[in-house]
Design a protein around this motif. Structure first.
Motif, mmCIF file in Angstrom:
data_model
loop_
_atom_site.group_PDB
_atom_site.id
_atom_site.type_symbol
_atom_site.label_atom_id
_atom_site.label_comp_id
_atom_site.label_asym_id
_atom_site.label_seq_id
_atom_site.Cartn_x
_atom_site.Cartn_y
_atom_site.Cartn_z
ATOM 1 N N SER A 105 -4.243 0.655 -2.185
ATOM 2 C CA SER A 105 -3.696 -0.686 -2.015
ATOM 3 C C SER A 105 -2.662 -0.986 -3.098
ATOM 4 O O SER A 105 -2.530 -0.258 -4.083
ATOM 5 C CB SER A 105 -4.812 -1.722 -2.060
ATOM 6 N N THR A 140 -8.218 -0.816 -3.924
ATOM 7 C CA THR A 140 -8.839 -0.306 -2.702
ATOM 8 C C THR A 140 -8.238 1.047 -2.375
ATOM 9 O O THR A 140 -7.020 1.208 -2.377
ATOM 10 C CB THR A 140 -8.619 -1.256 -1.526
ATOM 11 N N TRP A 160 -2.157 -3.352 2.322
ATOM 12 C CA TRP A 160 -3.217 -2.404 2.655
ATOM 13 C C TRP A 160 -3.065 -1.889 4.071
ATOM 14 O O TRP A 160 -2.678 -2.624 4.966
ATOM 15 C CB TRP A 160 -4.608 -3.025 2.486
ATOM 16 N N ALA A 174 0.848 -1.181 0.000
ATOM 17 C CA ALA A 174 0.000 0.000 0.000
ATOM 18 C C ALA A 174 0.892 1.242 0.000
ATOM 19 O O ALA A 174 2.018 1.218 0.490
ATOM 20 C CB ALA A 174 -0.882 0.013 1.244
#
Length: 123
Positions: free
Chosen positions: A52, A57, A103, A33
């Motif tokens: 991410s 994401t 993430w 991330a």
């Protein structure tokens, strides 16, 4: 050794736009991330946006939603933060950070930090 180098900060009038970039010298860039944080004078460092490893994401600080866009180019090992409709309260040093995993959004989720780039928004 991870090196993150931010660029693109500067002075802009309220309502204007800036794009800050972060070039990362890191192996397997897409495994991690990437995030942007900011720190204004006299305030704590705060989360701004994260993306991410695959880019699938994304999360934003509520106050920047709809104005800021985070993106990444894994082929160039670079993450971007496009900032539109800037406000004086966006004035801060903006830091790029590499996540410890694919993430995360909290400061503890990020293990490497850039030196920061100043963004100043005049009213």
């Amino acid at each position: 050794q991870v090196e993150l180098v931010e660029s693109g900060g500067g002075l802009v009038q309220a309502g204007g736009s800036l794009r800050v970039s972060c070039a990362a010298s890191v192996r397997f860039f897409s495994n991690y991330a990437m995030g942007w944080f900011r720190q204004a004078p006299g305030k704590e460092r705060e989360f701004v946006a994260a993306i991410s490893g695959t880019g699938g994401t994304i999360s934003y600080l509520n106050s920047v939603k709809g104005r800021f866009t985070i993106s990444r180019d894994n082929a160039k090992n670079t993450v971007y933060l496009q900032m539109n409709s800037l406000k004086p309260e966006d004035t801060a040093v903006y830091y790029c950070a590499r996540g410890r995993t694919a993430w995360g959004t909290g400061p503890d989720d990020f293990g490497s930090w850039g030196q920061g780039t100043q963004v100043t928004v005049s009213s």
